[in-house]
Write a protein that holds these residues in place. Structure first.
Motif, PDB file in Angstrom:
ATOM      1  N   UNK A 168       0.827  -1.198   0.000  1.00 14.70           N
ATOM      2  CA  UNK A 168       0.000   0.000   0.000  1.00 14.70           C
ATOM      3  C   UNK A 168       0.871   1.262   0.000  1.00 14.70           C
ATOM      4  N   UNK A 169       0.401   2.274  -0.700  1.00  8.49           N
ATOM      5  CA  UNK A 169       1.112   3.548  -0.748  1.00  8.49           C
ATOM      6  C   UNK A 169       0.812   4.364   0.512  1.00  8.49           C
ATOM      7  N   UNK A 170       1.667   5.326   0.793  1.00  8.40           N
ATOM      8  CA  UNK A 170       1.464   6.200   1.946  1.00  8.40           C
ATOM      9  C   UNK A 170       0.215   7.054   1.761  1.00  8.40           C
ATOM     10  N   UNK A 171      -0.396   7.408   2.894  1.00  6.94           N
ATOM     11  CA  UNK A 171      -1.579   8.276   2.928  1.00  6.94           C
ATOM     12  C   UNK A 171      -2.699   7.760   2.023  1.00  6.94           C
ATOM     13  N   UNK A 172      -2.962   6.448   2.164  1.00 12.38           N
ATOM     14  CA  UNK A 172      -3.968   5.795   1.331  1.00 12.38           C
ATOM     15  C   UNK A 172      -5.323   5.676   2.017  1.00 12.38           C
ATOM     16  N   UNK A 173      -5.331   5.456   3.325  1.00 13.10           N
ATOM     17  CA  UNK A 173      -6.561   5.015   3.998  1.00 13.10           C
ATOM     18  C   UNK A 173      -7.180   6.099   4.877  1.00 13.10           C
ATOM     19  N   UNK A 174      -8.531   6.116   4.858  1.00 10.99           N
ATOM     20  CA  UNK A 174      -9.298   6.986   5.748  1.00 10.99           C
ATOM     21  C   UNK A 174      -9.418   6.377   7.136  1.00 10.99           C
ATOM     22  N   UNK A 175      -9.467   5.043   7.174  1.00 10.21           N
ATOM     23  CA  UNK A 175      -9.617   4.322   8.438  1.00 10.21           C
ATOM     24  C   UNK A 175      -8.704   3.098   8.418  1.00 10.21           C
ATOM     25  N   UNK A 176      -7.993   2.878   9.516  1.00  8.34           N
ATOM     26  CA  UNK A 176      -7.235   1.639   9.693  1.00  8.34           C
ATOM     27  C   UNK A 176      -7.673   1.016  11.010  1.00  8.34           C
ATOM     28  N   UNK A 177      -8.055  -0.246  10.959  1.00 14.76           N
ATOM     29  CA  UNK A 177      -8.566  -0.932  12.144  1.00 14.76           C
ATOM     30  C   UNK A 177      -7.679  -2.109  12.538  1.00 14.76           C
ATOM     31  N   UNK A 178      -7.599  -2.327  13.843  1.00 15.42           N
ATOM     32  CA  UNK A 178      -6.963  -3.519  14.409  1.00 15.42           C
ATOM     33  C   UNK A 178      -7.948  -4.069  15.431  1.00 15.42           C
ATOM     34  N   UNK A 179      -8.789  -4.999  15.002  1.00 15.47           N
ATOM     35  CA  UNK A 179      -9.852  -5.537  15.841  1.00 15.47           C
ATOM     36  C   UNK A 179      -9.387  -6.851  16.463  1.00 15.47           C
ATOM     37  N   UNK A 180      -9.165  -6.834  17.779  1.00 18.48           N
ATOM     38  CA  UNK A 180      -8.659  -8.009  18.498  1.00 18.48           C
ATOM     39  C   UNK A 180      -7.324  -8.479  17.923  1.00 18.48           C
ATOM     40  N   UNK A 181      -6.487  -7.527  17.544  1.00 23.32           N
ATOM     41  CA  UNK A 181      -5.211  -7.830  16.884  1.00 23.32           C
ATOM     42  C   UNK A 181      -4.014  -7.232  17.621  1.00 23.32           C
ATOM     43  N   UNK A 182      -4.183  -6.023  18.159  1.00 27.47           N
ATOM     44  CA  UNK A 182      -3.037  -5.286  18.695  1.00 27.47           C
ATOM     45  C   UNK A 182      -2.299  -6.077  19.779  1.00 27.47           C
ATOM     46  N   UNK A 183      -3.047  -6.814  20.589  1.00 22.32           N
ATOM     47  CA  UNK A 183      -2.416  -7.578  21.669  1.00 22.32           C
ATOM     48  C   UNK A 183      -1.566  -8.730  21.157  1.00 22.32           C
ATOM     49  N   UNK A 184      -1.699  -9.066  19.877  1.00 22.43           N
ATOM     50  CA  UNK A 184      -0.906 -10.150  19.288  1.00 22.43           C
ATOM     51  C   UNK A 184       0.393  -9.655  18.661  1.00 22.43           C
ATOM     52  N   UNK A 185       0.547  -8.353  18.515  1.00 22.46           N
ATOM     53  CA  UNK A 185       1.726  -7.811  17.851  1.00 22.46           C
ATOM     54  C   UNK A 185       2.956  -7.908  18.745  1.00 22.46           C
TER      55      UNK A 185
END
Length: 208
Positions: A168-185
């Motif tokens: 993905x290119x920079x400044x592409x998305x209006x919304x980025x979600x991490x649903x039940x994911x961040x704790x796995x990083x």
């Protein structure tokens, strides 16, 4: 036909998660926030996994943690299909659909539509709800088994990749979600920096 939720009685584990981890299944790590190696253990579970508090910044994190934990979700796609078979054939709804719709209602208070990236989208159960709500929704997941099922059975746009390697290119998305994911990083700071680069200047991030 009345729709039913997918309950525990229908659950079949498709991944390689264990109930007990040997020492050789684990790895030790420093604090993912400040990099300190000074910590105090506050809990042990599932054999040799630990929960610690960082003595320098106060973050609570897993240490020792599972080696290559992301690979727990690289299971047999046929078993994953059996796990969600009633959802794929439309006779039951996902047991988290209500949660996903609630999360989307919060997001739409700030962004009613636009380009949305769901990081760690799994099969894409949240992603399909985002599409139904009018978002141009794209998913990202490193599991070929899970992302493949989402593409095949729901027709979702999912890239089988890690965030650090995505196209993905920079400044592409209006919304980025991490649903039940961040704790796995295992490297949250690096991922947050990557997320910031992909987000439009007026974009939002939703971490649940």
């Amino acid at each position: 036909m009345a729709m039913k939720t997918l309950g525990e009685e229908s659950y079949i584990r498709g991944g390689t998660q264990k109930d007990f981890y040997k020492i050789e299944d684990t790895e030790t790590t420093s604090c993912p926030n400040c990099g300190s190696s000074h910590s105090i253990k506050i809990h042990s579970e599932m054999g040799n996994l630990g929960i610690v508090d960082c003595l320098d910044c106060g973050l609570t994190y897993a240490n020792p943690r599972v080696k290559n934990s992301h690979q727990n979700y690289w299971g047999d796609p046929d078993i994953y299909f059996e796990e969600g078979r009633y959802i794929f054939n439309g006779t039951k709804i996902h047991h988290r659909d209500k949660n996903y719709l609630e999360e989307l209602s919060h997001i739409q208070k700030f962004k009613d539509s636009g380009k949305l990236l769901d990081v760690g989208c799994n099969i894409g159960f949240f992603l399909r709800k985002a599409k139904e709500k009018g978002f141009d929704a794209i998913g990202l997941d490193p599991s070929e088994s899970l992302s493949g099922l989402g593409k095949k059975h729901f027709g979702l746009n999912i890239e089988n990749n890690y965030l650090n390697n995505c196209s993905f290119e920079d400044k592409t998305f209006d919304v980025i979600t991490l649903i039940d994911v961040f704790e796995h990083l295992t490297d949250p700071i690096i991922n947050l920096k990557k997320i910031k680069s992909h987000l439009k200047d007026d974009g939002i991030v939703c971490i649940k």
